[in-house]
Design a protein around this motif. Structure first.
Motif, PDB file in Angstrom:
ATOM      1  N   VAL A  22       1.266  -6.597   2.080  1.00 56.28           N
ATOM      2  CA  VAL A  22       0.597  -5.419   2.622  1.00 56.28           C
ATOM      3  C   VAL A  22      -0.902  -5.526   2.372  1.00 56.28           C
ATOM      4  CG1 VAL A  22       1.045  -4.142   0.476  1.00 56.28           C
ATOM      5  CG2 VAL A  22       0.549  -2.884   2.577  1.00 56.28           C
ATOM      6  N   VAL A  23      -1.688  -5.061   3.338  1.00 54.49           N
ATOM      7  CA  VAL A  23      -3.143  -4.999   3.166  1.00 54.49           C
ATOM      8  C   VAL A  23      -3.645  -3.635   3.626  1.00 54.49           C
ATOM      9  CG1 VAL A  23      -3.535  -7.484   3.389  1.00 54.49           C
ATOM     10  CG2 VAL A  23      -3.631  -6.044   5.422  1.00 54.49           C
ATOM     11  N   ARG A  24      -4.838  -3.332   3.154  1.00 55.91           N
ATOM     12  CA  ARG A  24      -5.493  -2.100   3.578  1.00 55.91           C
ATOM     13  C   ARG A  24      -6.830  -2.471   4.200  1.00 55.91           C
ATOM     14  NH1 ARG A  24      -7.817   2.729   0.184  1.00 55.91           N
ATOM     15  NH2 ARG A  24      -8.499   0.975  -1.047  1.00 55.91           N
ATOM     16  N   ARG A  66      10.482   4.301   4.906  1.00 61.19           N
ATOM     17  CA  ARG A  66      10.065   4.709   3.557  1.00 61.19           C
ATOM     18  C   ARG A  66       9.520   3.458   2.892  1.00 61.19           C
ATOM     19  NH1 ARG A  66      14.009   8.234   0.436  1.00 61.19           N
ATOM     20  NH2 ARG A  66      12.946   9.754   1.753  1.00 61.19           N
ATOM     21  N   VAL A  67       8.342   3.591   2.291  1.00 64.44           N
ATOM     22  CA  VAL A  67       7.718   2.464   1.610  1.00 64.44           C
ATOM     23  C   VAL A  67       7.573   2.784   0.129  1.00 64.44           C
ATOM     24  CG1 VAL A  67       6.513   1.631   3.661  1.00 64.44           C
ATOM     25  CG2 VAL A  67       5.383   3.270   2.153  1.00 64.44           C
ATOM     26  N   ARG A  68       7.525   1.686  -0.645  1.00 62.51           N
ATOM     27  CA  ARG A  68       7.415   1.854  -2.090  1.00 62.51           C
ATOM     28  C   ARG A  68       6.546   0.751  -2.666  1.00 62.51           C
ATOM     29  NH1 ARG A  68      10.350  -0.276  -5.986  1.00 62.51           N
ATOM     30  NH2 ARG A  68      11.933  -1.066  -4.553  1.00 62.51           N
ATOM     31  N   VAL A  69       5.596   1.162  -3.480  1.00 69.14           N
ATOM     32  CA  VAL A  69       4.829   0.263  -4.337  1.00 69.14           C
ATOM     33  C   VAL A  69       4.872   0.903  -5.717  1.00 69.14           C
ATOM     34  CG1 VAL A  69       3.301  -0.617  -2.516  1.00 69.14           C
ATOM     35  CG2 VAL A  69       2.614   1.389  -3.823  1.00 69.14           C
ATOM     36  N   ALA A  74      -0.906  -3.778  -5.306  1.00 70.04           N
ATOM     37  CA  ALA A  74       0.464  -4.259  -5.134  1.00 70.04           C
ATOM     38  C   ALA A  74       0.487  -5.590  -4.399  1.00 70.04           C
ATOM     39  CB  ALA A  74       1.295  -3.233  -4.369  1.00 70.04           C
ATOM     40  N   GLY A  75       1.191  -6.565  -4.955  1.00 72.83           N
ATOM     41  CA  GLY A  75       1.359  -7.834  -4.265  1.00 72.83           C
ATOM     42  C   GLY A  75       2.261  -7.689  -3.053  1.00 72.83           C
TER      43      GLY A  75
END
Length: 119
Positions: free
Chosen positions: A27-29, A57-60, A5-6
């Motif tokens: 976002v990064v992991r 709440r997050v959404r990709v 996800a960008g």
């Protein structure tokens, strides 16, 4: 999913548990943990609300999840360096420039899946 996800959309929870408007963020992991930063407005906007509520709440694409939000902006130098590198790898050294400043690093949040009560 997060890696591909960008952007991630985040909607911070209000005290009454309703959701604020979604905001798109990079976002990064790193080490199987998910992190976001803001490059401005540390105490206001979605970021300030996230610090107060600690929940969002997050959404990709392909995933929607309730998460806890932890401020790790003053974390150890090795975490900062790893996250700066993750932003540069994902978004390019020029694109990530505003996300790897001292000011942006101070806004680092770790997002973790929210656990149901009793677990």
């Amino acid at each position: 999913m997060v890696d591909a996800a960008g952007e991630l959309s985040i909607a911070v929870r209000r005290p009454d548990t309703s959701l604020r408007r979604e905001t798109p963020i990079w976002v990064v992991r790193l080490n199987d943990q998910v992190f976001v930063r803001t490059w401005y407005r540390r105490e206001s906007g979605w970021f300030g609300a996230a610090l107060v509520s600690g929940r969002a709440r997050v959404r990709v694409p392909g995933l929607t999840a309730d998460v806890t939000v932890e401020d790790v902006g003053s974390a150890a130098a090795d975490l900062r360096a790893g996250l700066d590198d993750a932003y540069r790898r994902k978004y390019g050294s020029r694109g990530a420039g505003s996300m790897v400043t001292d000011e942006a690093a101070a806004t680092t949040l770790r997002l973790a899946p929210e656990r149901p009560p009793g677990l």
